[in-house]
Design a protein around this motif. Structure first.
Motif, short mmCIF file in Angstrom:
data_model
loop_
_atom_site.label_atom_id
_atom_site.label_comp_id
_atom_site.label_asym_id
_atom_site.label_seq_id
_atom_site.Cartn_x
_atom_site.Cartn_y
_atom_site.Cartn_z
N LEU A 539 0.85 -1.19 0.00
CA LEU A 539 0.00 0.00 0.00
C LEU A 539 0.88 1.24 0.00
O LEU A 539 2.03 1.20 0.47
CB LEU A 539 -0.91 0.03 1.23
CG LEU A 539 -1.83 -1.16 1.49
CD1 LEU A 539 -2.58 -0.97 2.80
CD2 LEU A 539 -2.81 -1.35 0.35
N ILE A 540 0.35 2.34 -0.49
CA ILE A 540 1.09 3.60 -0.47
C ILE A 540 0.15 4.69 0.04
O ILE A 540 -1.03 4.74 -0.33
CB ILE A 540 1.66 3.93 -1.86
CG1 ILE A 540 2.54 5.18 -1.81
CG2 ILE A 540 0.56 4.07 -2.90
CD1 ILE A 540 3.33 5.39 -3.11
N VAL A 541 0.67 5.56 0.92
CA VAL A 541 -0.08 6.71 1.44
C VAL A 541 0.79 7.94 1.18
O VAL A 541 1.83 8.11 1.82
CB VAL A 541 -0.37 6.57 2.95
CG1 VAL A 541 -1.24 7.75 3.42
CG2 VAL A 541 -1.04 5.24 3.26
N HIS A 542 0.39 8.78 0.24
CA HIS A 542 1.20 9.98 -0.06
C HIS A 542 0.55 11.22 0.56
O HIS A 542 -0.62 11.19 0.98
CB HIS A 542 1.37 10.14 -1.58
CG HIS A 542 0.12 10.50 -2.32
ND1 HIS A 542 -0.42 11.77 -2.32
CD2 HIS A 542 -0.72 9.75 -3.11
CE1 HIS A 542 -1.50 11.82 -3.06
NE2 HIS A 542 -1.73 10.60 -3.55
N ARG A 559 -0.47 -0.57 -7.98
CA ARG A 559 -1.81 -0.67 -8.58
C ARG A 559 -1.79 -1.86 -9.54
O ARG A 559 -1.86 -1.70 -10.76
CB ARG A 559 -2.24 0.63 -9.25
CG ARG A 559 -1.13 1.44 -9.95
CD ARG A 559 -0.94 1.02 -11.38
NE ARG A 559 0.19 1.67 -12.03
CZ ARG A 559 0.62 1.30 -13.22
NH1 ARG A 559 0.04 0.31 -13.85
NH2 ARG A 559 1.64 1.90 -13.79
N PRO A 560 -1.65 -3.07 -8.99
CA PRO A 560 -1.45 -4.27 -9.81
C PRO A 560 -2.61 -4.53 -10.77
O PRO A 560 -3.76 -4.19 -10.49
CB PRO A 560 -1.32 -5.39 -8.78
CG PRO A 560 -1.92 -4.85 -7.53
CD PRO A 560 -1.69 -3.38 -7.56
N TRP A 570 -7.39 0.27 -4.99
CA TRP A 570 -7.52 0.53 -3.56
C TRP A 570 -6.26 0.23 -2.76
O TRP A 570 -6.30 -0.16 -1.63
CB TRP A 570 -8.73 -0.25 -3.03
CG TRP A 570 -9.98 0.27 -3.66
CD1 TRP A 570 -10.67 1.40 -3.30
CD2 TRP A 570 -10.64 -0.25 -4.82
NE1 TRP A 570 -11.73 1.60 -4.14
CE2 TRP A 570 -11.75 0.61 -5.10
CE3 TRP A 570 -10.43 -1.35 -5.65
CZ2 TRP A 570 -12.61 0.39 -6.15
CZ3 TRP A 570 -11.29 -1.57 -6.71
CH2 TRP A 570 -12.37 -0.71 -6.95
N ARG A 571 -5.13 0.46 -3.42
CA ARG A 571 -3.85 0.33 -2.72
C ARG A 571 -3.13 1.67 -2.59
O ARG A 571 -2.13 1.76 -1.91
CB ARG A 571 -2.94 -0.65 -3.45
CG ARG A 571 -3.47 -2.08 -3.48
CD ARG A 571 -2.39 -3.04 -3.88
NE ARG A 571 -2.87 -4.40 -4.04
CZ ARG A 571 -2.09 -5.47 -3.98
NH1 ARG A 571 -0.80 -5.31 -3.75
NH2 ARG A 571 -2.58 -6.68 -4.15
#
Length: 632
Positions: A539-542, A559-560, A570-571
């Protein structure tokens, strides 16, 4: 000779701990049998306080909304004490405190009776054919072979003899086949079953049968008090019936907790000292009389009573939480007991089970018909159940003693001490020690160098990931992270990428990290590939302006792509304003520098395994090598 059945995990006790443990094995090929000597599930009474951490567990099981819909929120706490004017006797309100811990950013505690908690966890198991619950069934003999390796697939070293009471007139007692379990009436006969299992777990309460078979001793003492607990609709002129109340008097402290449907629960001290009555001999009238004495000058009449009991609590911890080469485990009240006044019994039991469940799932899980962990790695991981949860139980007993003293006499530091107590009971002080599942930060050699675990929501290896609100990059919909982290058995690598739109070095680091995470030869690609079945989810949170970030510009690992379902949207999350629910201010709350970012490894139970710089690929690999998921 009866037929021998084989299961992967045999759970003794289908109460909150046993059901919480069983919920870890949904959507897996791991066969689980729960047995309980009760004829039917819990109907009423017993525990009911739920702390926020426990509600996060329910969120991860997918039953959080159902439980929240039935729960009663607790918002205020009133402290009452004896009148100080020297005139009229009785009690008066001394303080009114918000039932709130700022760091949580959400409701701290709710109330829902144990029977309803169990019901929702049972319902969550329906349709999972690998999980079976049998009531009217109890173990009578257990033998354990310690010599087998954890990685041996077809080895079942635990042999148990069960006795099941069968009632012909009412049919099966397997609730997964019949959602209305039978009652013990009609002609009954005992049927013996022989079970062979890979692991056995005792979730069978304070009088645990398995604890006695494992020769585990409870260390500590019985308290010098006998309590009554009553669920009733009161008829009273007491003004704070709809608030949590501590009513302090010379004869003891009543804990009053509001429930739904105008009910309240009262924990009432009835006797104290060296010579105490057997709780079984206490009458309801005597318990209510003790309550009236403490609550004078207010009236207390009984409208109706749904349940009551009496007890004497031991403040004790088991000498071991696991035995026989980590083939047998004890969970919850089976291995620690304490007073109910801090509302920790059901919570700690469920959290014990949550800690053990993911470890058993990982050890038993296969990928391409091969165990994910070898025997040595499995043994090391399973040993962390005791090293992590036994200190929590010991700290809880120490806290329990001090918590009771807090209400025994006035204190100039009461506000500060009570807030610390509220934070403690929410689990903010829990920090698991370094192990194969908890990696110390770069440059830190020992846990002591980190200092004491602070009562705050901080990003430290071994502490629970603080819940936070962000929004999805793709659609702006609000997401709370623990609802997003479903209990699938997957680890999560959460990349707090920072302001990747403004700072070029950050976007470069994130791109390189993406390449490492997708590289099956020299990175984590062997663990991140496989969609929902992958051992590691990324997951990534920017913290950038959402309008300046394009989802498809990020590396594909974030975002596979699926040939059947397209991109996983939703990642990727943003620390940004929600349309309707405000700004989560994730970076500010978690004290993350948006110009540097951070990478976390989050274990399947929501605890932080490692805290790393975004460009520390080597440290990321080391974590999974030490765990045994990557070869060294």
């Amino acid at each position: 000779m009866s037929e021998v059945k084989t299961v992967d995990v045999l759970i003794i006790g289908a109460g909150p701990a046993g059901l919480a443990l069983a919920n870890w094995f949904r959507n897996s090929n791991i066969n689980v049998l729960l047995v309980d000597k009760k004829a039917v599930p819990t109907r009423r009474g017993k525990a009911e306080g739920l702390k926020s951490t426990t509600n996060e567990i329910f969120d991860s099981y997918g039953i959080g909304p159902q439980i929240a819909a039935e729960s009663w929120r607790l918002e205020e706490i009133a402290i009452w004490g004896q009148k100080k004017d020297g005139g009229e006797s009785g009690i008066e309100r001394e303080q009114l405190i918000q039932d709130k811990v700022e760091e949580l950013g959400k409701v701290r505690e709710t109330m829902l009776q144990q029977s309803r908690v169990e019901y929702h966890m049972q319902q969550n198991l329906l349709g999972h054919k690998n999980i079976t619950i049998q009531y009217d069934t109890q173990p009578v003999e257990v033998k354990i072979d310690e010599s087998s390796l954890h990685s041996e697939d077809e080895v079942y070293p635990v042999e148990v003899r069960l006795v099941k009471t069968q009632v012909e007139s009412e049919g099966a007692s397997n609730i997964l086949e019949n959602s209305t379990p039978h009652t013990a009436n009609g002609d009954a006969e005992e049927v013996e079953e022989r079970i062979r299992a890979k692991y056995i777990v005792g979730c069978d309460g304070a009088h645990s049968w398995l604890r006695k078979q494992l020769q585990v001793q409870l260390e500590g003492d019985l308290t010098d008090s006998v309590f009554g607990v009553v669920d009733l609709i009161p008829k009273s002129n007491f003004p704070d019936l709809r608030r949590v109340c501590y009513l302090r008097a010379s004869t003891g402290t009543i804990l009053l907790v509001p429930r739904s449907n105008k009910e309240v629960r009262l924990y009432i001290p009835v006797e104290s000292g060296s010579s105490l009555s057997d709780p079984k001999d206490l009458t309801f009238d005597r318990i209510i009389s003790a309550a009236r004495k403490i609550m004078s000058t207010y009236t207390l009449e009984v409208g109706s009573v749904s349940w009551w009991s009496a007890y004497r609590v031991g403040q004790r911890v088991g000498s071991h939480f696991s035995r026989h080469n980590e083939r047998a485990f004890l969970v919850g009240d089976a291995v620690h007991t304490h007073s109910p006044k801090a509302g920790q019994g059901m919570n700690t039991s469920i959290q014990d089970a949550y800690n053990l469940g993911w470890k058993l799932r990982l050890v038993l899980q296969q990928r391409d018909k091969t165990q994910l962990l070898d025997s040595m790695a499995a043994s090391k991981l399973l040993a962390t159940y005791e090293s992590e949860r036994r200190p929590v139980a010991q700290d809880l007993i120490s806290f329990d003693r001090g918590y009771l003293k807090l209400f025994a006499a006035p204190s100039a530091q009461f506000d500060t001490e009570f807030l610390r107590a509220m934070k403690f009971t929410t689990g903010l002080s829990i920090r698991y020690p370094p192990s194969c599942a908890v990696q110390l930060p770069r440059g830190v050699e020992t846990a002591e160098q980190l200092g004491p675990s602070l009562l705050k929501a901080d990003l430290v290896p071994g502490k629970r990931l603080p819940d936070f609100q962000a929004v999805y990059q793709a659609d702006g919909i609000t997401a709370w992270i623990h609802r997003r982290l479903q209990a699938t058995g997957s680890f999560r690598v959460i990349v707090f990428a920072g302001d990747i739109a403004t700072h070029k070095h950050l976007s470069t680091n994130v791109q390189k990290l993406g390449e490492y995470l997708a590289d099956s030869e020299d990175g984590l690609g062997a663990l991140t590939a496989g969609g929902e079945a992958a051992p590691v989810e990324v997951l990534i949170v920017h913290s950038a302006d959402r309008d300046k970030v394009e989802l498809l510009d990020l590396h594909e690992v974030f975002r596979p792509w699926s040939d059947s379902e397209g991109y996983d949207y939703w990642r990727v999350l943003a620390d940004a304003e929600s349309v309707h629910e405000g700004h989560g201010r994730v970076y500010e709350r978690l004290e993350i520098d948006p110009e540097k970012g951070r990478t976390l490894v989050v274990r399947p139970d929501g605890y932080i395994g490692a805290v790393l710089d975004v460009d520390d690929f080597e440290g990321l690999g080391e974590y999974f090598k030490e765990l045994g998921l990557l070869s060294k």
